[in-house]
Design an enzyme around this catalytic site. Sequence first.
Site, PDB file in Angstrom:
ATOM      1  N   LEU A  30       8.815  -1.251  -2.209  1.00  0.00           N
ATOM      2  CA  LEU A  30       7.466  -1.961  -2.919  1.00  0.00           C
ATOM      3  C   LEU A  30       7.097  -3.419  -2.474  1.00  0.00           C
ATOM      4  CD1 LEU A  30       7.917  -0.566  -6.497  1.00  0.00           C
ATOM      5  CD2 LEU A  30       6.688   0.509  -4.532  1.00  0.00           C
ATOM      6  N   HIS A  31       5.878  -3.624  -2.682  1.00  0.00           N
ATOM      7  CA  HIS A  31       5.324  -5.116  -2.297  1.00  0.00           C
ATOM      8  C   HIS A  31       4.253  -5.354  -3.193  1.00  0.00           C
ATOM      9  CE1 HIS A  31       1.807  -3.336  -0.391  1.00  0.00           C
ATOM     10  NE2 HIS A  31       2.839  -2.617   0.582  1.00  0.00           N
ATOM     11  N   GLY A  33       1.112  -5.473  -2.889  1.00  0.00           N
ATOM     12  CA  GLY A  33       0.025  -4.535  -3.077  1.00  0.00           C
ATOM     13  C   GLY A  33       0.266  -3.306  -4.002  1.00  0.00           C
ATOM     14  N   HIS A  34       1.537  -2.850  -4.167  1.00  0.00           N
ATOM     15  CA  HIS A  34       1.891  -1.931  -4.927  1.00  0.00           C
ATOM     16  C   HIS A  34       1.964  -2.255  -6.272  1.00  0.00           C
ATOM     17  CE1 HIS A  34       4.328  -0.303  -1.263  1.00  0.00           C
ATOM     18  NE2 HIS A  34       3.483   0.718  -1.604  1.00  0.00           N
ATOM     19  N   LYS A 146      -6.231  -0.870   1.086  1.00  0.00           N
ATOM     20  CA  LYS A 146      -5.651  -1.243   2.449  1.00  0.00           C
ATOM     21  C   LYS A 146      -5.834   0.088   3.297  1.00  0.00           C
ATOM     22  CE  LYS A 146      -2.559  -2.278   5.287  1.00  0.00           C
ATOM     23  NZ  LYS A 146      -1.859  -1.043   5.754  1.00  0.00           N
ATOM     24  N   SER A 183       4.378  -2.210   3.731  1.00  0.00           N
ATOM     25  CA  SER A 183       5.799  -2.075   3.626  1.00  0.00           C
ATOM     26  C   SER A 183       6.236  -2.153   5.314  1.00  0.00           C
ATOM     27  CB  SER A 183       6.191  -0.581   3.225  1.00  0.00           C
ATOM     28  OG  SER A 183       5.758  -0.421   1.945  1.00  0.00           O
ATOM     29  N   ARG A 184       5.486  -1.841   6.377  1.00  0.00           N
ATOM     30  CA  ARG A 184       5.813  -1.926   7.645  1.00  0.00           C
ATOM     31  C   ARG A 184       5.726  -3.211   8.171  1.00  0.00           C
ATOM     32  NH1 ARG A 184       3.115   3.293   8.000  1.00  0.00           N
ATOM     33  NH2 ARG A 184       4.661   5.057   8.587  1.00  0.00           N
TER      34      ARG A 184
END
Length: 281
Positions: A30-31, A33-34, A146, A183-184
């Site tokens: 998770l980041h 954005g999530h 996104k 995440s990437r």
Amino acid sequence: MRVVETVADLRRLLAGAPRPVGFVPTMGYLHQGHMSLVARARSESATVVLSIFVNPTQFGPNEDLDRYPRDVPRDLRMSDEGGVDVVFAPGASEVYPRQHRTFVEVKGLQDRWEGASRPEHFRGVATVVTLLFRMLQPDRAYFGEKDYQQLQIVRRLTEDLRLDVEIVGCPTIREPDGLACSSRNVYLRPDERQRAPALHRALESAQKALHAGVRRGTMLRDVMTSVIEQTSGATLDYAAVVDPETLEPVESVDHEARALIAVHLGNLHLIDNAPLIPPHK
Ligand code: PAF
């Protein structure tokens, strides 16, 4: 916060849960954005469910399924802090108990852009989202802009299959230099990380050109292309100015359109997009 791994436990838990149920599907790691999706879900749901499932059917044979970044303990901490009520973290055999033969396809929307270089990707996304909706029966589900093509595909399948879930699209969250959270992004080497905001700059250049009076889709596309051409180490996969629903290229931006961009940077494939809203005449 409760963590469940089986559909049976999930159903039991959600049977008596207060509604509306807001659902945030993720592949974990998770980041911010999530977390913005979680915050939006929290603000308008009585129960918030987040799923963590790295879905094998949306990865191609040469893609990064095995090395997709994972950190479930951290995901659980962040979910708890964000106010999630239930985390659903099934294993692959729970979601696909035997060789899966039934797939959801969204013809037309799935084949272009990201679908052109990843032929089975959106079929996998559409299938797992449909399965998750069936398992959870949420009232609303939250997706980031996104992954704009994914969002439009999910909207369309929900309508076509009458799934009775409201799809909520949420704005892209960016790093201070404009790079869209993903995440990437952890795969980016420092020099690549420095170049990665070129996608956002390209989108902003198209927006500026539109405001300066350029309406032709191909000209706005060329504005984006030239920003990437000036970025060393980056090669353009595609840049396009499209209808926000059908994702077909538009000749002229007379109504709201969407700018899409995808770039190869090292071994990575980065995507981004932005609205193109024509100024009033
Ligand atoms: O956007 C994602 O993380 C995934 O594509 C999704 C929607 C969770 C389906 O696996």
